[in-house]
Design a protein around this motif. Structure first.
Motif, PDB file in Angstrom:
ATOM      1  N   PRO A   1      37.136  89.991 -10.428  1.00  0.00           N
ATOM      2  CA  PRO A   1      36.255  89.236  -9.827  1.00  0.00           C
ATOM      3  C   PRO A   1      37.092  88.765  -7.894  1.00  0.00           C
ATOM      4  O   PRO A   1      38.340  89.077  -8.176  1.00  0.00           O
ATOM      5  CB  PRO A   1      36.318  87.858 -10.395  1.00  0.00           C
TER       6      PRO A   1
ATOM      7  N   SER B   1      29.308  87.072  -9.790  1.00  0.00           N
ATOM      8  CA  SER B   1      29.488  88.446  -9.558  1.00  0.00           C
ATOM      9  C   SER B   1      30.569  88.945  -9.689  1.00  0.00           C
ATOM     10  O   SER B   1      31.666  88.232  -9.668  1.00  0.00           O
ATOM     11  CB  SER B   1      28.369  88.196  -8.396  1.00  0.00           C
ATOM     12  N   THR B   2      30.459  90.551  -9.749  1.00  0.00           N
ATOM     13  CA  THR B   2      32.273  90.244 -10.053  1.00  0.00           C
ATOM     14  C   THR B   2      31.961  91.946  -9.585  1.00  0.00           C
ATOM     15  O   THR B   2      31.127  92.539  -9.262  1.00  0.00           O
ATOM     16  CB  THR B   2      32.682  90.390 -10.997  1.00  0.00           C
TER      17      THR B   2
ATOM     18  N   GLU C   1      38.149  94.546 -13.998  1.00  0.00           N
ATOM     19  CA  GLU C   1      37.653  93.345 -13.691  1.00  0.00           C
ATOM     20  C   GLU C   1      37.956  92.854 -12.468  1.00  0.00           C
ATOM     21  O   GLU C   1      39.221  93.009 -12.819  1.00  0.00           O
ATOM     22  CB  GLU C   1      37.198  92.573 -15.158  1.00  0.00           C
TER      23      GLU C   1
ATOM     24  N   ARG D   1      40.102  89.271  -4.329  1.00  0.00           N
ATOM     25  CA  ARG D   1      40.018  88.987  -5.185  1.00  0.00           C
ATOM     26  C   ARG D   1      40.917  89.971  -6.324  1.00  0.00           C
ATOM     27  O   ARG D   1      42.304  89.657  -5.908  1.00  0.00           O
ATOM     28  CB  ARG D   1      39.195  90.987  -5.532  1.00  0.00           C
TER      29      ARG D   1
ATOM     30  N   ARG E   1      29.297  83.978 -16.241  1.00  0.00           N
ATOM     31  CA  ARG E   1      30.587  84.577 -17.287  1.00  0.00           C
ATOM     32  C   ARG E   1      30.481  86.044 -18.537  1.00  0.00           C
ATOM     33  O   ARG E   1      30.980  86.994 -18.500  1.00  0.00           O
ATOM     34  CB  ARG E   1      31.801  83.986 -16.682  1.00  0.00           C
TER      35      ARG E   1
END
Lengths: 154, 157
Positions: free
Chosen positions: A141, A72-73, A139, B99, A118
């Motif tokens: 993550p 998940s990201t 992105e 993150r 991924r």
């Protein structure tokens, strides 16, 4: 005005209870009904009503994607305001996109993705980058989880 | 890794299940297994941490929590655990993650904050930022929800 004003005191008690764990027993609602001091049929009736009203989105389990072998990201996108609706609609088509929000920032579209691996995420991001309306993609993550618990005091 | 039957169970349970007196009996029937087997598997998922929670998801806008802010902070790595734990105990915070940073994006601590008004959110955010001694942060209120669904497992092509 708001729906919250239409909720009865019983509805509020129900909502506060059922946002917590539903037990894994043959008759989970009966047990919850007893703890709320109402009958099971009444509880089921109120839950059905609240579902119909859209107050309850669903009765479901959440899983740890990583433990299931999923990835998940979070993805942030910069898109021209005039294009945002159309781009958002296009992104919604991906079943991997679970959340899609417009936010007030230079990065104005925010997506949560859950995918088999991924590589699948990389492919989706590569596709996004080819869309001329999308100016930039980040992105982001997760490195560490501190909390996931959606539980609102109604 | 989950077995075939586990995949089926997880796929079903991660989406909306039907409301009835004996929900697991109904699901077990669909899966072609016994109710007690299903129940024992579900307990095992919970125990191993595979499953986080089995409960009801609400539409927070409809219960008065109309405002939702994603806050991002730029926190030195050595302070991030302390800051994350501090955020995690707050009831207004539903999600909190560290993150990766990205080029041109120096933020590494994220929290979703819910409130009945914008001011309620902003006051809390100011408070938190003071407590974690961080001035470098951004508040991103959501202005439109285009999609909000449960993750789909084991059902994609």
């Amino acid at each position: 005005m708001s729906r919250s004003q239409k909720l009865t005191p019983l509805d509020k008690r129900i909502l506060n209870r059922i946002q917590q764990e539903i037990p894994f027993i043959c008759r989970p609602w009966d047990k919850i009904a007893k703890s709320l001091k109402v009958s099971e049929p009444l509880l089921l009736k109120r839950i059905a009503f609240l579902k119909k009203q859209g107050v309850i989105r669903r009765i479901s389990a959440t899983f740890n994607p990583r433990k299931l072998g999923y990835f998940s990201t979070l993805v942030a996108i910069k898109v021209a305001p005039v294009d945002i609706e159309e781009v958002a609609r296009k992104l919604n088509v991906y079943p991997e996109v679970t959340h899609n929000y417009k936010r007030n920032s230079e990065y104005n579209l925010w997506l949560a993705l859950v995918a088999k691996n991924r590589l699948r995420i990389k492919r989706i991001i590569a596709k996004l980058k080819k869309d001329k309306r999308i100016k930039q993609v980040l992105e982001l993550p997760a490195v560490k989880l501190f909390k996931v618990d959606v539980n609102f005091k109604v | 890794m989950p077995e075939k039957i586990d995949k089926k169970i997880i796929s079903l349970l991660s989406q909306d299940i039907s409301l009835c007196s004996r929900p697991f009996e109904k699901l077990a029937l669909k899966l072609g297994i016994k109710e007690r087997i299903l129940i024992s598997r579900l307990k095992a998922y919970k125990k191993s941490g595979l499953m986080r929670k089995f409960s009801v998801a609400l539409n927070h806008r409809k219960i008065g929590f109309k405002h939702n802010a994603m806050v991002v902070w730029n926190i030195p790595d050595k302070l991030i655990d302390h800051s994350g734990s501090l955020l995690a105990v707050l009831t207004q915070v539903s999600h909190c993650y560290q993150r990766e940073k990205a080029p041109g994006w120096d933020y590494n601590l994220y929290a979703m904050i819910h409130g009945k008004s914008k001011n309620e959110c902003l006051n809390l955010i100011k408070d938190i930022s003071r407590q974690i001694s961080c001035k470098d942060y951004k508040v991103l209120f959501s202005s439109e929800e285009y999609k909000k669904t449960a993750a789909k497992y084991y059902s994609l092509p």
